[in-house]
Write a protein that holds these residues in place. Structure first.
Motif, PDB file in Angstrom:
ATOM      1  N   THR A 115       0.820  -1.207   0.000  1.00 16.21           N
ATOM      2  CA  THR A 115       0.000   0.000   0.000  1.00 16.21           C
ATOM      3  C   THR A 115       0.855   1.260   0.000  1.00 16.21           C
ATOM      4  OG1 THR A 115      -1.442  -1.311   1.412  1.00 16.21           O
ATOM      5  CG2 THR A 115      -1.989   1.005   1.157  1.00 16.21           C
ATOM      6  N   ASN A 116       1.912   1.281   0.819  1.00 15.43           N
ATOM      7  CA  ASN A 116       2.748   2.470   0.943  1.00 15.43           C
ATOM      8  C   ASN A 116       3.511   2.818  -0.306  1.00 15.43           C
ATOM      9  OD1 ASN A 116       1.946   2.599   3.528  1.00 15.43           O
ATOM     10  ND2 ASN A 116       3.954   2.375   4.453  1.00 15.43           N
ATOM     11  N   LEU A 117       3.780   1.823  -1.134  1.00 18.84           N
ATOM     12  CA  LEU A 117       4.558   2.105  -2.331  1.00 18.84           C
ATOM     13  C   LEU A 117       3.674   2.390  -3.542  1.00 18.84           C
ATOM     14  CD1 LEU A 117       7.485   2.122  -1.707  1.00 18.84           C
ATOM     15  CD2 LEU A 117       6.507   0.240  -0.451  1.00 18.84           C
ATOM     16  N   ILE A 118       2.413   1.982  -3.430  1.00 17.90           N
ATOM     17  CA  ILE A 118       1.485   2.277  -4.526  1.00 17.90           C
ATOM     18  C   ILE A 118       0.972   3.711  -4.381  1.00 17.90           C
ATOM     19  CG2 ILE A 118      -0.683   1.609  -5.606  1.00 17.90           C
ATOM     20  CD1 ILE A 118      -0.250  -1.205  -4.618  1.00 17.90           C
ATOM     21  N   ALA A 119       0.804   4.144  -3.118  1.00 21.18           N
ATOM     22  CA  ALA A 119       0.212   5.471  -2.883  1.00 21.18           C
ATOM     23  C   ALA A 119       0.902   6.612  -3.621  1.00 21.18           C
ATOM     24  CB  ALA A 119       0.153   5.742  -1.382  1.00 21.18           C
ATOM     25  N   PRO A 120       2.243   6.729  -3.548  1.00 23.03           N
ATOM     26  CA  PRO A 120       2.840   7.865  -4.251  1.00 23.03           C
ATOM     27  C   PRO A 120       2.801   7.748  -5.765  1.00 23.03           C
ATOM     28  CG  PRO A 120       4.521   6.590  -3.090  1.00 23.03           C
ATOM     29  CD  PRO A 120       3.227   5.975  -2.767  1.00 23.03           C
ATOM     30  N   LEU A 121       2.448   6.577  -6.263  1.00 18.55           N
ATOM     31  CA  LEU A 121       2.376   6.403  -7.714  1.00 18.55           C
ATOM     32  C   LEU A 121       1.080   6.970  -8.264  1.00 18.55           C
ATOM     33  CD1 LEU A 121       3.468   5.190 -10.317  1.00 18.55           C
ATOM     34  CD2 LEU A 121       2.533   2.990  -9.632  1.00 18.55           C
ATOM     35  N   MET A 122       0.036   7.015  -7.425  1.00 20.20           N
ATOM     36  CA  MET A 122      -1.292   7.397  -7.904  1.00 20.20           C
ATOM     37  C   MET A 122      -1.325   8.783  -8.566  1.00 20.20           C
ATOM     38  SD  MET A 122      -3.084   4.704  -7.306  1.00 20.20           S
ATOM     39  CE  MET A 122      -4.719   5.299  -7.660  1.00 20.20           C
ATOM     40  N   PRO A 123      -0.789   9.843  -7.917  1.00 20.44           N
ATOM     41  CA  PRO A 123      -0.849  11.167  -8.566  1.00 20.44           C
ATOM     42  C   PRO A 123      -0.127  11.181  -9.908  1.00 20.44           C
ATOM     43  CG  PRO A 123      -0.164  11.376  -6.287  1.00 20.44           C
ATOM     44  CD  PRO A 123      -0.136   9.921  -6.600  1.00 20.44           C
ATOM     45  N   ILE A 124       1.016  10.500  -9.988  1.00 20.73           N
ATOM     46  CA  ILE A 124       1.755  10.456 -11.256  1.00 20.73           C
ATOM     47  C   ILE A 124       0.893   9.784 -12.322  1.00 20.73           C
ATOM     48  CG2 ILE A 124       3.791   9.541 -12.405  1.00 20.73           C
ATOM     49  CD1 ILE A 124       5.210   9.617  -9.737  1.00 20.73           C
ATOM     50  N   ALA A 125       0.268   8.662 -11.939  1.00 24.61           N
ATOM     51  CA  ALA A 125      -0.565   7.938 -12.892  1.00 24.61           C
ATOM     52  C   ALA A 125      -1.721   8.804 -13.355  1.00 24.61           C
ATOM     53  CB  ALA A 125      -1.082   6.659 -12.246  1.00 24.61           C
ATOM     54  N   MET A 126      -2.328   9.513 -12.398  1.00 24.47           N
ATOM     55  CA  MET A 126      -3.493  10.321 -12.756  1.00 24.47           C
ATOM     56  C   MET A 126      -3.093  11.485 -13.644  1.00 24.47           C
ATOM     57  SD  MET A 126      -5.956  10.071  -9.435  1.00 24.47           S
ATOM     58  CE  MET A 126      -4.995  11.086  -8.386  1.00 24.47           C
ATOM     59  N   GLU A 127      -1.937  12.104 -13.338  1.00 27.16           N
ATOM     60  CA  GLU A 127      -1.490  13.244 -14.160  1.00 27.16           C
ATOM     61  C   GLU A 127      -1.247  12.825 -15.592  1.00 27.16           C
ATOM     62  OE1 GLU A 127       1.981  15.358 -12.577  1.00 27.16           O
ATOM     63  OE2 GLU A 127       0.832  15.598 -10.728  1.00 27.16           O
ATOM     64  N   ARG A 128      -0.680  11.634 -15.781  1.00 27.92           N
ATOM     65  CA  ARG A 128      -0.348  11.219 -17.140  1.00 27.92           C
ATOM     66  C   ARG A 128      -1.360  10.243 -17.731  1.00 27.92           C
ATOM     67  NH1 ARG A 128       5.501  11.325 -18.028  1.00 27.92           N
ATOM     68  NH2 ARG A 128       6.488  12.310 -16.243  1.00 27.92           N
ATOM     69  N   LYS A 129      -2.462  10.009 -16.998  1.00 22.46           N
ATOM     70  CA  LYS A 129      -3.499   9.102 -17.468  1.00 22.46           C
ATOM     71  C   LYS A 129      -2.946   7.721 -17.809  1.00 22.46           C
ATOM     72  CE  LYS A 129      -6.272  12.915 -19.283  1.00 22.46           C
ATOM     73  NZ  LYS A 129      -6.267  13.566 -17.966  1.00 22.46           N
ATOM     74  N   LEU A 130      -2.197   7.155 -16.859  1.00 21.78           N
ATOM     75  CA  LEU A 130      -1.622   5.835 -17.085  1.00 21.78           C
ATOM     76  C   LEU A 130      -2.546   4.747 -16.583  1.00 21.78           C
ATOM     77  CD1 LEU A 130       1.943   6.521 -15.717  1.00 21.78           C
ATOM     78  CD2 LEU A 130       1.297   6.413 -18.122  1.00 21.78           C
ATOM     79  N   THR A 131      -2.387   3.567 -17.147  1.00 21.38           N
ATOM     80  CA  THR A 131      -3.075   2.396 -16.633  1.00 21.38           C
ATOM     81  C   THR A 131      -2.171   1.755 -15.604  1.00 21.38           C
ATOM     82  OG1 THR A 131      -4.044   2.049 -18.804  1.00 21.38           O
ATOM     83  CG2 THR A 131      -4.109   0.196 -17.285  1.00 21.38           C
ATOM     84  N   ILE A 132      -2.692   1.514 -14.419  1.00 20.15           N
ATOM     85  CA  ILE A 132      -1.853   0.975 -13.344  1.00 20.15           C
ATOM     86  C   ILE A 132      -2.359  -0.383 -12.899  1.00 20.15           C
ATOM     87  CG2 ILE A 132      -1.127   1.312 -10.952  1.00 20.15           C
ATOM     88  CD1 ILE A 132       0.146   3.230 -12.647  1.00 20.15           C
ATOM     89  N   MET A 133      -1.462  -1.382 -12.906  1.00 19.16           N
ATOM     90  CA  MET A 133      -1.790  -2.651 -12.267  1.00 19.16           C
ATOM     91  C   MET A 133      -1.200  -2.589 -10.867  1.00 19.16           C
ATOM     92  SD  MET A 133      -3.456  -4.183 -14.571  1.00 19.16           S
ATOM     93  CE  MET A 133      -3.768  -5.654 -13.625  1.00 19.16           C
ATOM     94  N   GLY A 134      -2.020  -2.681  -9.851  1.00 18.02           N
ATOM     95  CA  GLY A 134      -1.550  -2.584  -8.481  1.00 18.02           C
ATOM     96  C   GLY A 134      -1.202  -3.957  -7.920  1.00 18.02           C
TER      97      GLY A 134
END
Lengths: 425, 310, 290
Positions: A115-134
């Protein structure tokens, strides 16, 4: 030349090496190059607190990459996996993923573990509209509700509560119904989520909460806690803990003679091979969450071949030898990504995300369909019970029988031994 | 270098940074650059107390994280803007420095060091249990669109450049002032300095407060950089080790040392994160630190001085 | 939930834990209390000892405490070597305050990282006949895995006390801490004495590491939990007093245990440090300090 001067020359040489490395790295000398592949990038916990699971997870994904490349790659192109060590430190994530996207120019990213390592990825993903597999995080998307996030952990909708639903349900089914419950968890992010979910379930199932405390994860001795719980004599004990405290609690409970009618719930770590082999018979009777067990009901297509390959590599690499916890899920997460790329015949982030959202996938962990917030449409957190464990040999855990699936009903492979004390004999 | 010239150099550095931004270098440079500049501030701040005064602070994470969590608290409570966060983070951490100094600086230096280490642990426990700022679950910051430069990466990078320049200029002016001379005197021999009339206690308290202030300043923009702050990464031991290693390697007696150390070691670590295994990277930091401490105690600055004298 | 039974159990567990804490702190009491060397890397040597015990236990099935005892000469030599480096690099030049401290901190870091490179960050445990069993004395349960380390800890304390008060070298160590010049005049070489004492300190550290892994699983970063505990105990007990170390260890053990049982364990670690800060602020000489 005296020692000090030699020493100073050594130091000076070191400085030159460092500066040289920096210059060369900047020139991209250390970046591996390959011919026109599809690149998938990620940060993974290869060192630090979560590396015990992080390393096997990466290995599983590398097995997938090799499997896919053997069959001709994706869309006719070979697949390349680029992974960096996030050191289980959230602060490295922005830098790592920016490098992956801007310098290595990866086509897709997968998250790190936890959970702690996925959290900081979320804003980056949202800014660039990436598809994220968690890869195994609890409730990362609750706040954002980002549509292109998909989580391979089978928590299902309402992840906080679903974690423990099976445990509570099993307890409530027993006759006579247990009345009192003790909740105990570590002072850390996952256990706090889990205990919060458990409190809701206590109300829902009508149990009486007689103990509700937390402890710092660096606690040495768990016997005071076990004694304090024993003093209130609860029918149910629900523990939300990380590996070291899980071990501590199980040992303390055995030592102190803590025997509620049902014990366990949310203990991370009991699924790890090294923990299973060192606790041995102390595990008997514990009902705990799990994601997979080597029972007949869980043998999905492709999973046995995966374990054969994984266990071969794990032995050489010195990581979790059986790999029954995270590795198959890491594999199927990236497997789904690959299937979606093939299925939508594109490398476009949005097309792939739409494909993942609207299809059911047949993976090595069974059929996966995603629902709201990218969680599984239906929860599949198992509740298993350890039965008949003798001694500390690892081979007994390889096949079925020692970790019986009790819940949910469609995967049930055996019956609960109730109360807890009966399984200890 | 005269003060005016130093000030102009500082302005030139900021100008150079703006130029880089204008040239649209690879965005990765802003992230890596942020971390390196953060360490310039941390190393310089640590050195005010460690190098100038000779008191070793093992609790850098406490001050850094306090800056970050003060920022979080203000964001949650008042939605405060970044400049306020930075100032507040620095002030609160500075107060902590004052407090811990007052408690322990009348004793031997080693007690100060142990107390700072204990401080880290206690503060971390407090934060873990304080749910308002996220506690153990962590705090997620949803960033509004960046007010300047179009992206947070660039904005934060520029903020860091500015803060680093300010920190180094302040450290430099302290070093050259009577305060710096007093600190050097008490570093060399505290009893003798007392006998000469140097107000050692007040100077020490000044040093801990200033050091704490800038450590907090380094930490205040952190929530904006990572967007997810949780205690174990905010209080990471790496901050403690690097805060020690960078001035030690660069040289502790002057403001240039921490800057050199931070740039060299920080850049090397950023490179190592994306190349060799980072476990080995940590080991190398430790080994280099010990080697320098034993063989080249005056750091790179000292080595350069020796070379020049020949 | 108050019951005498619970309280009694907590106190007994705390005393047993205290005996173990004494074992861990003895080395620091010696090196810091008497020799004035701030060996902040002491807990790293404890963990190193724990891993040695683990390796012997998992490869050869050797009892961890036996391993600890067997390896003391090796760790003694390591300690002596470390001190020599420390002495020639720092103490001789009078720069021990800043650089010496940083040296030991770097050493701590290197040991911890090297261990995690070699062994990974999985928790390591040992198997021994007495782990997992406990006896019941009038309602109070005593776990063997706490009792045996406690007994060893007490034995170590006694042994060190006798060494310092009855033997030539022991008394020389006491002498070094009081007046080095006078010691030279008496024909003893202070550097040699300090080397011996430091070696003993590190040997004690490694033996206590074997005890540690008997009590609970370890991971390379476990050393950080003990940095504060060890110095808190040494300061509280009073620098230079072995008996004080024992008393302070038991106080800390009981305080942590009571805290965990009665008020919930969240704050017990912070309480230990609170004791340290309080002691430093109120009575820095400690309970039995000189």
């Amino acid at each position: 030349m005296n020692t000090l001067r030699i020493g100073r020359l050594v130091v000076g040489a070191l400085v030159c090496v460092v500066v040289g490395a920096v210059v060369l790295a900047g020139a991209g000398v250390f970046v591996a190059r390959a011919a026109d592949p599809i690149k998938i990038g990620l940060g993974m916990a290869l060192t630090g607190g979560l590396s015990a699971n992080g390393k096997p997870a990466l290995m599983a994904m590398q097995i997938w990459k090799d499997d896919v490349n053997k069959k001709g790659g994706l869309l006719g192109r070979p697949v390349e996996l680029i992974a960096y060590d996030d050191q289980t430190n959230a602060a490295t994530v922005p830098g790592i993923y920016t490098k992956l996207l801007e310098v290595d120019k990866v086509h897709f990213v997968v998250s790190g573990y936890g959970t702690n390592l996925i959290a900081p990825l979320m804003p980056i993903a949202m800014e660039r509209k990436l598809t994220i597999m968690g890869i195994l995080g609890l409730a990362n998307n609750e706040k954002y509700k980002y549509p292109n996030y998909f989580q391979i952990q089978p928590s299902g909708p309402d992840p906080e509560a679903n974690w423990a639903t099976g445990f509570f349900e099993l307890a409530a089914r027993q006759n006579p119904k247990p009345q009192t419950i003790a909740l105990v968890g570590a002072d850390a992010e996952y256990p706090r989520h889990a205990i919060a979910g458990a409190r809701e379930l206590v109300k829902k199932f009508g149990f009486k909460n007689v103990y509700d405390k937390s402890y710092p994860p660096s606690t040495v001795d768990y016997t005071p806690i076990a004694r304090a719980i024993k003093a209130v004599n609860p029918d149910i004990v629900f523990v939300a803990s990380y590996p070291p405290d899980s071990v501590g609690m199980v040992r303390a409970a055995a030592e102190v003679g803590l025997q509620p009618k049902i014990f366990g719930g949310g203990m991370v770590g009991l699924q790890f091979t090294t923990v299973m082999t060192s606790l041995g018979p102390m595990l008997n009777g514990i009902v705990n969450y799990d994601f997979w067990a080597p029972e007949k009901t869980m043998m999905f297509p492709g999973i046995q071949e995966f374990f054969t390959e994984y266990q071969k590599r794990a032995k050489e690499a010195g990581v979790d030898t059986l790999g029954y916890y995270l590795p198959p899920y890491a594999y199927s997460a990236i497997q789904i990504l690959g299937l979606a790329i093939e299925g939508s015949k594109s490398l476009d982030q949005q097309k792939v995300a739409d494909y993942i959202r609207s299809n059911e996938f047949s993976t090595i962990v069974g059929k996966v369909r995603f629902g709201a917030n990218g969680e599984w449409a239906k929860s599949r957190v198992l509740q298993v019970q350890y039965q008949g464990v003798k001694g500390t040999d690892v081979e007994q855990f390889r096949g079925p029988g020692k970790k019986v699936v009790l819940y949910p009903d469609e995967f049930k492979s055996g019956n609960i031994i109730y109360p807890y004390s009966a399984a200890q004999k | 270098m005269k003060t005016v010239r130093a000030f102009l150099v500082g302005v030139a550095v900021i100008g150079l940074a703006l130029l880089l931004v204008g040239l649209r270098v690879n965005p990765y440079a802003y992230f890596a650059g942020y971390v390196v500049l953060q360490y310039v501030i941390i190393a310089t701040a640590w050195n005010v107390l460690g190098g100038y005064a000779g008191y070793v602070n093992f609790g850098t994470p406490a001050f850094f994280a306090l800056g970050a969590y003060t920022a979080i608290f203000l964001i949650e409570a008042f939605g405060a803007p970044l400049p306020v966060l930075i100032l507040a983070g620095g002030l609160v951490a500075g107060l902590l420095g004052l407090g811990i100094g007052y408690l322990t600086l009348r004793l031997k230096g080693v007690f100060f060091s142990i107390a700072t280490f204990a401080l880290s642990v206690v503060l971390q426990t407090l934060i873990i249990n304080w749910d308002y700022v996220g506690g153990a679950k962590g705090y997620t910051l949803i960033r509004p669109p960046a007010p300047f430069f179009g992206s947070w990466a660039i904005l934060l990078f520029m903020v860091m450049v500015g803060l680093a320049v300010v920190t180094v200029l302040v450290a430099r002016s302290v070093e050259r002032s009577w305060i710096g001379r007093g600190l050097a005197a008490l570093r060399d021999n505290e009893e003798a300095a007392e006998c000469m009339g140097v107000p050692t206690l007040r100077l020490k308290l000044f040093a801990t407060t200033l050091s704490g202030f800038f450590l907090g300043v380094a930490g205040a923009p952190f929530p904006y950089y990572v967007t997810y702050v949780e205690p174990s990464s905010a209080f990471d031991l790496n901050y403690a080790v690097n805060a020690l290693a960078m001035p030690m390697i660069g040289g502790t007696t002057t403001w240039m040392g921490p800057v050199i150390g931070a740039v060299l070691l920080g850049t090397a670590q950023q490179v190592a994160t994306v190349t060799i295994s980072s476990e080995l990277n940590l080991l190398i930091v430790g080994v280099v630190l010990v080697l320098f401490v034993v063989l080249a105690p005056e750091g790179i600055v000292g080595l350069v001085r020796r070379l020049r004298r020949r | 939930m108050f019951s005498w039974d619970l309280l009694a159990n907590a106190i007994v567990a705390g005393i047993l834990l205290g005996g173990f804490y004494a074992a861990v702190s003895l080395g620091v009491s010696l090196t810091f209390g008497l020799l004035d060397v701030v060996n902040i890397a002491h807990p790293a040597f404890v963990i190193l000892g724990a891993y040695v015990a683990y390796t012997m236990n998992s490869s050869f099935g050797l009892d961890p405490i036996l391993t600890g005892v067997l390896f003391t000469p090796l760790f003694y030599a390591v300690g002596a070597g470390v001190y020599r480096i420390y002495y020639s690099s720092f103490e001789r030049r009078g720069e021990e305050s800043l650089r010496g401290l940083v040296f030991f901190f770097g050493l701590l870091f290197i040991i911890e990282v090297a261990l995690s490179l070699k062994y990974g960050v999985d928790y390591r445990m040992v198997e021994a006949a007495y782990i997992g069993k406990s006896i019941d004395l009038g309602g109070v349960g005593i776990a063997f895995r706490l009792l045996v380390p406690c007994a060893v800890g007490l034995a170590m304390t006694l042994a060190l006390y006798l060494f310092l008060s009855r033997t030539f070298y022991g008394r020389a160590v006491m002498g070094v801490s009081q007046d080095q010049v006078a010691l030279r005049l008496m024909g003893a070489n202070p550097v040699r004495i300090k080397t011996i004492a430091f070696g003993i300190g590190i040997a004690a550290a490694s033996l206590s590491g074997a005890l540690l892994i008997t009590i609970s699983p370890v991971v390379p970063s476990t050393d950080r939990d003990y940095i504060g505990r060890v110095f808190a105990i040494t300061v509280l007990g009073g620098l230079g007093s072995i008996g004080g170390t024992l008393v302070a260890s038991i106080i800390l053990g009981v305080a942590e245990s009571l805290m965990a049982t009665l008020f919930g364990p969240s704050w017990s670690l912070a309480v230990s440090f609170g004791i340290l800060l309080l002691a430093l602020a109120v009575r820095p000489a400690g309970l039995f300090g000189r």
